[in-house]
Scaffold this active site. Structure first.
Site: not given
Ligand code: CP3
Length: 355
Positions: A32, A36, A45, A81, A156
């Protein structure tokens, strides 16, 4: 499938450490790292949905590059994602800000599983196009592709969104194993197709995120999950690139996860790396494992925690681990100060490289 000649990054510390060599510095990247915590990310974004940005090759390239420009990390992770391939295949879902993935029609019955679509590589053409742009921009920095593991994706789909207890998922697993294995089979196919498309487009390594596998007992993991994750690694082995396997709260599962076939096992912050190596077994590299919350604790605490992890990593190497890639135990928390991330990378790079 778009194909790209694989770059030869023989000196990249991340790839050297992942393949059993001696890196010129201790490699570090952060799960991550794109996202954000960065003001330039929030700016870019503004007004654009998460999924929309994941299907825009220029945007996903730019967001992937942002932490590379800032932090001097040793690898880039593709901005995407785990649910992107599900969306691309035609499953109705969205990523809701502050919540996570939300699925319109949760998968609960055998009929629901039968109705699931398959993924065709061209449906994630925007992702592979973005990878093409990145390979031109990244220079010598390796690019990590990724996919969600079958279990975490299943959670999910079955729950319909993020879940604390995974009760519907476990209910299907335990009450209807046949439907469960059919579901995981479909998701395994989607995951393999995703990773093979990314590999074809030229990524330098891949990571399988089984973020929620830690919710399972070891026996459940072995019976209901391991055979499917194992197939992911079997069917991506011919690529000849490092493959990382990661989950959270997986201390009790590390041995089984080590058997799934990855080259590198990710460890969260709960298990010291010199304990983790005993569970994973020798012959693999370890990745981790600074608690993301430590980045809020100030320079003195960060310094001592980073040095402790480096010591434990070196002890793990002496016990048979083939390399160490510094990372967090889970993703960067959204409120993390980006300057602290930059300073932490510099601190890790200042430590002697492990032998
Ligand atoms: O920088 C990185 O690691 C690359 C980007 C990345 C994202 N999601 C971007 C993202 C990666 C590798 C993921 C994988 C992901 N997505 C996982 C596995 C990694 C982990 O954290 O265990 C999981 C479980 C998800 C599912 C998911 N998508 C979640 C739990 C969330 C967060 C929800 C929230 O807003 O709190 C997302 C959304 C997400 N994926 C965001 C980002 C940058 C936030 C959305 C935003 O910026 O509007």
């Amino acid at each position: 499938m778009s194909t790209h000649t694989r770059r030869k990054l023989t000196d990249a510390p991340f790839l050297v450490a992942a393949t059993g060599g001696v890196p010129r510095r201790r490699p570090v990247w952060f799960m991550r790292q794109a996202g954000r915590s960065l003001p330039e990310y929030r700016e870019l974004r503004a007004g654009i949905g998460m999924l929309e940005s994941c299907f825009d090759p220029e945007l996903l390239c730019e967001i992937t590059m942002q932490p590379i420009r800032r932090h001097d990390v040793d690898a880039a992770i593709l901005f995407s994602d785990i649910v992107v391939p599900l969306k691309a295949a035609g499953i109705d879902l969205d990523i809701v800000p502050g919540v996570g993935p939300v699925v319109a029609n949760p998968v609960r019955t055998t009929a629901d599983v039968r109705a699931l679509p398959r993924l065709r590589a061209e449906e994630i053409g925007a992702v592979t196009d973005g990878i093409g742009l990145l390979l031109d921009e990244l220079g010598e920095v390796p690019l990590i592709g990724f996919a969600g593991a079958p279990f975490t994706l299943a959670s999910y789909l079955v729950e319909g969104g993020p879940s604390k207890n995974h009760e519907r998922t476990k209910a299907m697993m335990l009450a209807d194993p046949e439907t469960w294995h059919q579901l995981l089979g479909v998701l395994t196919d989607i995951t393999i197709e995703t990773l093979r498309a990314q590999i074809g487009a030229g990524v330098d390594a891949i990571q399988l995120f089984d973020s929620w596998a830690g919710a399972l007992t070891l026996a459940q993991y072995r019976e209901f999950v391991l055979p499917h994750s194992e197939r992911v690694f079997l069917e991506t082995a011919d690529a000849g690139i490092p493959r990382i396997h990661f989950g959270v709260g997986t201390g009790e599962l590390l041995g089984a996860m080590g058997e799934a076939g990855a080259d590198v096992v990710g460890v969260d912050w709960r298990v010291p790396l010199d304990t983790a190596v005993r569970r994973v077994g020798p012959g693999k590299a370890l990745q981790g494992n600074l608690d993301p919350a430590v980045l809020f604790a100030g320079p003195a605490a960060i310094d001592s925690e980073v040095r402790r992890i480096a010591r434990e990593a070196d002890a793990a190497l002496a016990l048979g681990a083939t390399g160490h890639i510094f990372n967090l135990g889970h993703g960067v928390l959204p409120n993390t100060d980006p300057a602290v991330i930059t300073d932490t990378v510099a601190l890790i790079h200042s430590l002697p490289s492990p032998l």
